[in-house]
Enzyme design. Structure first.
Site, PDB file in Angstrom:
ATOM      1  N   GLY A   4      -4.553  -1.913  -7.404  1.00 48.30           N
ATOM      2  CA  GLY A   4      -3.871  -3.039  -7.675  1.00 48.30           C
ATOM      3  C   GLY A   4      -3.066  -2.979  -8.724  1.00 48.30           C
ATOM      4  N   SER A  36     -10.321  -1.937  -9.635  1.00 50.20           N
ATOM      5  CA  SER A  36     -10.098  -1.283 -10.939  1.00 50.20           C
ATOM      6  C   SER A  36     -10.111   0.236 -10.681  1.00 50.20           C
ATOM      7  CB  SER A  36     -11.119  -1.727 -11.833  1.00 50.20           C
ATOM      8  OG  SER A  36     -11.253  -3.105 -12.076  1.00 50.20           O
ATOM      9  N   GLY A  50      -9.581  -6.336 -10.489  1.00 52.09           N
ATOM     10  CA  GLY A  50      -8.790  -6.605 -11.724  1.00 52.09           C
ATOM     11  C   GLY A  50      -9.831  -7.380 -12.973  1.00 52.09           C
ATOM     12  N   GLU A  72      -8.095 -11.908  -2.540  1.00 51.72           N
ATOM     13  CA  GLU A  72      -7.463 -13.058  -2.917  1.00 51.72           C
ATOM     14  C   GLU A  72      -7.020 -13.987  -1.912  1.00 51.72           C
ATOM     15  OE1 GLU A  72      -4.942 -10.423  -5.110  1.00 51.72           O
ATOM     16  OE2 GLU A  72      -6.698 -10.052  -6.059  1.00 51.72           O
ATOM     17  N   LYS A 103       0.822  -7.061  -5.057  1.00 53.40           N
ATOM     18  CA  LYS A 103       0.451  -8.480  -5.303  1.00 53.40           C
ATOM     19  C   LYS A 103       1.570  -9.272  -5.715  1.00 53.40           C
ATOM     20  CE  LYS A 103      -4.404  -7.038  -6.381  1.00 53.40           C
ATOM     21  NZ  LYS A 103      -5.636  -7.456  -7.154  1.00 53.40           N
ATOM     22  N   ASN A 127      -1.249  -2.153  -4.025  1.00 56.70           N
ATOM     23  CA  ASN A 127      -1.140  -3.434  -3.488  1.00 56.70           C
ATOM     24  C   ASN A 127      -0.207  -4.215  -4.645  1.00 56.70           C
ATOM     25  OD1 ASN A 127      -1.123  -6.169  -3.118  1.00 56.70           O
ATOM     26  ND2 ASN A 127      -3.383  -6.120  -2.841  1.00 56.70           N
ATOM     27  N   HIS A 172      -7.258  -9.700   2.319  1.00 59.82           N
ATOM     28  CA  HIS A 172      -7.619  -9.478   1.198  1.00 59.82           C
ATOM     29  C   HIS A 172      -8.230 -10.381   0.317  1.00 59.82           C
ATOM     30  CE1 HIS A 172      -7.012  -8.556  -3.090  1.00 59.82           C
ATOM     31  NE2 HIS A 172      -6.845  -7.658  -2.999  1.00 59.82           N
ATOM     32  N   GLU A 207     -13.439  -3.592  -1.135  1.00 58.22           N
ATOM     33  CA  GLU A 207     -13.155  -4.207  -2.318  1.00 58.22           C
ATOM     34  C   GLU A 207     -14.179  -5.141  -2.662  1.00 58.22           C
ATOM     35  OE1 GLU A 207      -8.609  -3.267  -2.998  1.00 58.22           O
ATOM     36  OE2 GLU A 207      -8.802  -5.327  -2.001  1.00 58.22           O
TER      37      GLU A 207
HETATM   38  P1  13P Z   1      -7.291  -4.023  -9.062  1.00 62.94           P
HETATM   39  O1  13P Z   1      -7.041  -2.270  -9.043  1.00 62.94           O
HETATM   40  O2  13P Z   1      -6.311  -4.650  -9.949  1.00 62.94           O
HETATM   41  O3  13P Z   1      -8.558  -4.173  -9.388  1.00 62.94           O
HETATM   42  O4  13P Z   1      -7.150  -4.691  -7.763  1.00 62.94           O
HETATM   43  C1  13P Z   1      -7.598  -4.181  -6.616  1.00 62.94           C
HETATM   44  C2  13P Z   1      -7.043  -4.825  -5.274  1.00 62.94           C
HETATM   45  O5  13P Z   1      -7.313  -6.183  -5.096  1.00 62.94           O
HETATM   46  C3  13P Z   1      -6.264  -4.003  -4.553  1.00 62.94           C
HETATM   47  O6  13P Z   1      -5.820  -4.661  -3.341  1.00 62.94           O
END
Ligand code: 13P
Length: 256
Positions: free
Chosen positions: A238, A217, A177, A101, A15, A13, A99, A171
Site C-alpha cells: 500500500g 506495512s 497502514g 477497506e 488506494k 495498491n 480488499h 492482509e
Molecule cells: P500498507 O502497505 O499501507 O499497510 O497497505 C497494505 C494494503 O492494504 C495493500 O492492499
C-alpha cells in the site's frame, strides 16, 4: 530466491492516493525499471478514473494495471459502481476483490465475494482476492476460521480450471497502514492454512498454481525477509507503492 514453485508477484495498491500527473510519473518510472517480466510479475492497482491514462503509458511493457473494486453485474442501475467490462475497456487486466477497506470501511459482505470473483474471471480480469483477520479476531484465536470463511465465500463459483488466473492476498487488517508487520511465523502460518484450504477445495495441482501474497506495512526494509518465507509468493504493497523511492527497492527485493 531460486527453486520457487511460483513466479513472484509484487503489486502496488495506490488506494485513493496520488493525482493524475503523479500517477503518470510513477507508472513511467516503474515501467522504465522493469525487465522483460520473466522473473517476476509486477502490477499496480490504480484509482479507476486514472486507469485509461495509466494503462496507455504501461502498454507494451509487462506491467499489469488493475482496478481496486468492481460490481458483479455488467450493466444496470448501480449508481457509482463499475462493471468488470468497463475496467477491461480502459486497458485494465486485473482487479482487487474484497480488499479489507472494502470489507470494513464500506461494509461489503462475504456474500458478494463469490459473485465478484466470478464476474472478474468472466470478464477476463485477473483477480487478487484479499482475505485477513481483524485484531480482535486474531486475539480471539479465530484467524484460521475467518480465513476459511472468506475463502469459502470468494471461491464459491470457482472451478479448478480457473485456479491459474487467481491470486489470494493475505492482509491482516491490523497490519494495514499501521506500520505493524505480522511476524514471519504469523505470515507463514496463515499462508499455510490458506494453501491447505486451496488444496482441499481445488486439488493439489490446481491449488499449486494459486499465488498467495502478503500485504500489510510492506516496506523496502522488510520485503526481502518476507519474500524469504517459503509460503509467500509475493507482496501487496500500500503506502510504500506511492513513491518510486520506496516501491522500486521492494520490486528489486532480491537485488540488493
Ligand atoms: P500498507 O502497505 O499501507 O499497510 O497497505 C497494505 C494494503 O492494504 C495493500 O492492499
Amino acid at each position: 530466491m531460486t527453486n520457487r514453485a511460483r513466479k513472484p508477484y509484487i503489486a502496488g495498491n495506490w488506494k485513493m492516493n496520488l493525482d493524475r500527473l503523479k500517477s503518470l510519473d510513477l507508472v513511467k518510472t516503474i515501467k522504465g525499471r522493469l525487465g522483460d517480466g520473466n522473473d517476476r510479475e509486477v502490477a499496480i492497482f490504480v484509482p479507476a478514473i486514472y486507469l485509461a491514462d495509466v494503462t496507455a503509458v504501461a502498454q507494451g511493457s509487462p506491467l499489469g494495471c488493475g482496478g481496486q473494486n468492481i460490481w458483479h453485474e455488467s450493466n444496470g442501475a448501480f449508481t457509482g459502481e463499475l462493471a468488470p467490462r468497463m475496467l477491461r475497456e480502459v486497458g485494465a487486466d486485473r482487479v482487487l476483490i474484497g480488499h479489507s477497506e472494502r470489507r470494513h470501511v464500506f461494509q461489503e459482505p462475504d456474500e458478494w465475494m463469490g459473485r465478484k470473483l466470478r464476474a472478474a474471471l468472466d470478464a477476463d480480469l485477473l483477480p487478487i482476492y484479499c482475505v485477513g483477520e481483524t485484531l480482535d479476531e486474531r486475539k480471539g484465536h479465530k484467524t484460521e476460521r475467518v480465513l476459511k470463511r472468506q475463502l469459502e465465500a470468494g471461491f464459491e463459483k470457482v472451478a479448478a480450471v480457473d485456479a491459474h488466473r487467481i491470486t489470494v492476498a493475505y492482509e491482516p487488517v491490523w497490519a494495514i497502514g499501521t506500520g505493524e508487520t505480522a511476524t514471519s511465523e504469523q505470515v507463514d502460518q496463515a499462508h499455510r492454512s490458506i494453501r491447505k484450504w486451496l488444496v482441499q477445495r481445488l486439488g493439489d495441482e490446481a491449488a499449486n498454481l494459486v499465488r498467495i501474497l502478503y500485504g500489510g506495512s510492506v516496506k523496502p526494509d522488510n520485503a526481502r525477509e518476507l519474500m524469504a518465507i517459503e509460503s509467500v509468493d509475493g507482496l501487496l504493497v500500500g503506502g510504500a507503492s506511492l513513491q518510486a523511492e520506496t516501491f522500486l527497492p521492494i520490486l528489486e527485493y532480491d537485488k540488493r
